[in-house]
Design a protein around this motif. Structure first.
Motif, mmCIF file in Angstrom:
data_model
loop_
_atom_site.group_PDB
_atom_site.id
_atom_site.type_symbol
_atom_site.label_atom_id
_atom_site.label_comp_id
_atom_site.label_asym_id
_atom_site.label_seq_id
_atom_site.Cartn_x
_atom_site.Cartn_y
_atom_site.Cartn_z
ATOM 1 N N ALA A 171 -0.978 -1.912 -5.931
ATOM 2 C CA ALA A 171 -1.339 -1.729 -4.459
ATOM 3 C C ALA A 171 -2.465 -1.298 -4.082
ATOM 4 O O ALA A 171 -3.257 -2.021 -3.264
ATOM 5 C CB ALA A 171 -0.185 -0.667 -3.783
ATOM 6 N N VAL B 53 -7.482 -1.864 -1.239
ATOM 7 C CA VAL B 53 -7.025 -0.891 -0.742
ATOM 8 C C VAL B 53 -7.774 0.415 -1.415
ATOM 9 O O VAL B 53 -8.146 1.239 -0.472
ATOM 10 C CB VAL B 53 -5.490 -0.701 -1.208
ATOM 11 C CG1 VAL B 53 -4.889 0.835 -0.682
ATOM 12 C CG2 VAL B 53 -4.470 -1.671 -0.396
ATOM 13 N N ALA C 179 -1.827 -2.793 1.457
ATOM 14 C CA ALA C 179 -0.912 -2.455 0.570
ATOM 15 C C ALA C 179 0.482 -3.087 0.374
ATOM 16 O O ALA C 179 0.999 -3.313 -0.269
ATOM 17 C CB ALA C 179 -0.802 -1.015 0.374
ATOM 18 N N ARG C 180 0.719 -3.455 1.655
ATOM 19 C CA ARG C 180 2.213 -3.879 2.070
ATOM 20 C C ARG C 180 2.095 -5.501 2.194
ATOM 21 O O ARG C 180 3.099 -6.104 2.792
ATOM 22 C CB ARG C 180 2.920 -3.069 3.223
ATOM 23 C CG ARG C 180 2.987 -1.750 3.075
ATOM 24 C CD ARG C 180 3.683 -1.149 2.164
ATOM 25 N NE ARG C 180 4.144 0.108 2.300
ATOM 26 C CZ ARG C 180 3.853 0.966 1.511
ATOM 27 N NH1 ARG C 180 3.020 0.690 0.247
ATOM 28 N NH2 ARG C 180 3.934 2.238 1.672
ATOM 29 N N LYS C 181 1.022 -6.071 1.899
ATOM 30 C CA LYS C 181 0.854 -7.438 1.769
ATOM 31 C C LYS C 181 0.982 -8.156 3.256
ATOM 32 O O LYS C 181 1.486 -9.173 3.323
ATOM 33 C CB LYS C 181 1.615 -8.080 0.887
ATOM 34 C CG LYS C 181 1.637 -7.757 -0.746
ATOM 35 C CD LYS C 181 2.524 -8.637 -1.568
ATOM 36 C CE LYS C 181 2.209 -7.983 -3.075
ATOM 37 N NZ LYS C 181 3.094 -8.918 -3.972
ATOM 38 N N ASP C 182 0.683 -7.241 4.236
ATOM 39 C CA ASP C 182 0.764 -8.012 5.602
ATOM 40 C C ASP C 182 -0.268 -8.673 5.702
ATOM 41 O O ASP C 182 -1.644 -8.561 5.428
ATOM 42 C CB ASP C 182 0.533 -6.716 6.688
ATOM 43 C CG ASP C 182 0.585 -7.273 8.067
ATOM 44 O OD1 ASP C 182 0.160 -8.419 8.333
ATOM 45 O OD2 ASP C 182 0.852 -6.355 8.977
ATOM 46 N N GLN D 34 -0.736 9.340 1.354
ATOM 47 C CA GLN D 34 -0.558 8.122 1.436
ATOM 48 C C GLN D 34 -1.055 7.404 0.240
ATOM 49 O O GLN D 34 -0.469 6.568 -0.334
ATOM 50 C CB GLN D 34 -1.356 7.710 2.632
ATOM 51 C CG GLN D 34 -1.217 6.284 2.846
ATOM 52 C CD GLN D 34 -2.226 5.551 4.360
ATOM 53 O OE1 GLN D 34 -2.592 6.358 5.008
ATOM 54 N NE2 GLN D 34 -2.160 4.331 4.246
ATOM 55 N N LEU E 129 -2.863 0.529 4.654
ATOM 56 C CA LEU E 129 -1.507 0.345 4.658
ATOM 57 C C LEU E 129 -0.987 -1.250 4.665
ATOM 58 O O LEU E 129 -0.324 -1.711 4.020
ATOM 59 C CB LEU E 129 -0.708 1.016 5.644
ATOM 60 C CG LEU E 129 0.869 0.951 6.073
ATOM 61 C CD1 LEU E 129 1.564 1.476 4.856
ATOM 62 C CD2 LEU E 129 1.148 1.509 7.212
ATOM 63 N N MET E 130 -1.664 -1.732 5.547
ATOM 64 C CA MET E 130 -1.559 -3.192 5.774
ATOM 65 C C MET E 130 -1.546 -4.229 4.614
ATOM 66 O O MET E 130 -0.830 -4.802 3.995
ATOM 67 C CB MET E 130 -2.414 -3.823 6.945
ATOM 68 C CG MET E 130 -2.072 -3.633 8.356
ATOM 69 S SD MET E 130 -3.370 -3.988 9.252
ATOM 70 C CE MET E 130 -3.339 -5.888 9.356
ATOM 71 N N TYR F 249 0.377 5.080 -3.655
ATOM 72 C CA TYR F 249 0.072 3.541 -3.904
ATOM 73 C C TYR F 249 -0.067 3.449 -5.684
ATOM 74 O O TYR F 249 -0.762 4.351 -6.064
ATOM 75 C CB TYR F 249 -1.196 3.045 -3.392
ATOM 76 C CG TYR F 249 -1.273 2.985 -1.639
ATOM 77 C CD1 TYR F 249 -0.227 2.570 -1.055
ATOM 78 C CD2 TYR F 249 -2.318 3.140 -1.249
ATOM 79 C CE1 TYR F 249 -0.039 2.579 0.202
ATOM 80 C CE2 TYR F 249 -2.284 3.187 0.284
ATOM 81 C CZ TYR F 249 -1.182 2.851 1.066
ATOM 82 O OH TYR F 249 -1.404 2.680 2.309
ATOM 83 N N TYR G 177 -4.535 2.824 8.126
ATOM 84 C CA TYR G 177 -4.047 1.601 8.788
ATOM 85 C C TYR G 177 -4.140 0.376 8.019
ATOM 86 O O TYR G 177 -3.294 -0.335 7.626
ATOM 87 C CB TYR G 177 -3.880 1.369 10.158
ATOM 88 C CG TYR G 177 -3.012 0.294 10.755
ATOM 89 C CD1 TYR G 177 -1.805 0.356 10.607
ATOM 90 C CD2 TYR G 177 -3.868 -0.877 11.316
ATOM 91 C CE1 TYR G 177 -1.019 -0.764 10.966
ATOM 92 C CE2 TYR G 177 -3.118 -1.841 11.597
ATOM 93 C CZ TYR G 177 -1.622 -1.939 11.544
ATOM 94 O OH TYR G 177 -1.000 -2.979 11.980
ATOM 95 N N ARG H 286 -4.799 -4.527 -4.289
ATOM 96 C CA ARG H 286 -4.620 -5.512 -3.199
ATOM 97 C C ARG H 286 -5.431 -5.695 -2.182
ATOM 98 O O ARG H 286 -6.168 -4.643 -1.798
ATOM 99 C CB ARG H 286 -3.011 -5.197 -2.442
ATOM 100 C CG ARG H 286 -1.945 -5.581 -3.392
ATOM 101 C CD ARG H 286 -0.480 -5.408 -2.802
ATOM 102 N NE ARG H 286 0.385 -5.530 -3.612
ATOM 103 C CZ ARG H 286 1.331 -4.445 -3.807
ATOM 104 N NH1 ARG H 286 1.483 -3.544 -2.945
ATOM 105 N NH2 ARG H 286 2.288 -4.790 -4.906
#
Length: 180
Positions: free
Chosen positions: A132, A146, A81-84, A124, A78-79, A128, A75, A135
């Motif tokens: 990604a 990541v 990689a998605r630039k959260d 998953q 994912l955060m 990437y 998780y 990141r």
């Protein structure tokens, strides 16, 4: 990308990452899946409810811990990689273990869940790009990439499989006496 491509020192998590050879992340994840698939369930199932010492987790709890922790790590990946921009929350492994109810399941079920999760984790991380994987984000108090999280998943498993080999499969005297 390889372990040596990790640019930011992940601090505490080096204890796991250092256990993994300097190979491509996908290869490392695939090898970790093969190691799980190679576990001898016939040998392990009778030890599933065994803890090697008072206050230690049962073998089922250890495998469930690997699963729960992997979910948290993926998780976080994912955060990032998605630039959260949020800081990923911490995890109290003891609270998770106390509430996992792994001892109500067979060892085969616990292991099957971990294998299914690892298969999903491989998919998953394959999704990437190198950008990604590079990141970063804040994993509680530690900046991590990541890529570092992917290698942490593998190293965390290696750490616990080593404990299983040394503490659960060495036929501890108290286990042998109780089952003879």
């Amino acid at each position: 990308m390889k372990k040596s491509d990790i640019q930011i020192d992940p601090g505490y998590y080096n204890r796991y990452i250092s256990l993994v050879p300097d190979i491509d992340l996908t290869t490392a994840l695939e090898q970790s899946l093969q190691a799980l698939q190679a576990l001898d369930i016939v040998q392990l199932e009778p030890l599933g409810d065994h803890a090697y010492a008072p206050g230690k987790w049962t073998l089922k709890n250890v495998l469930q811990h690997i699963t729960d922790t992997e979910r948290v790590f993926t998780y976080r990946a994912l955060m990032f990689a998605r630039k959260d921009p949020q800081t990923a929350p911490s995890m109290d492994q003891d609270i998770y273990a106390d509430n996992a109810e792994a001892d109500d399941r067979s060892l085969a079920e616990v292991l099957a869940e971990l294998i299914a999760l690892r298969t999903a984790t491989i998919a998953q991380f394959r999704g990437y790009t190198d950008a990604a994987l590079s990141r970063t984000g804040m994993s509680w108090k530690t900046e991590m990439s990541v890529l570092a999280l992917g290698f942490t998943v593998v190293g965390h498993q290696l750490h616990h499989l080593d404990i299983i080999a040394k503490r659960y499969l060495q036929d501890p005297p108290e286990y042998a006496a109780a089952h003879n």
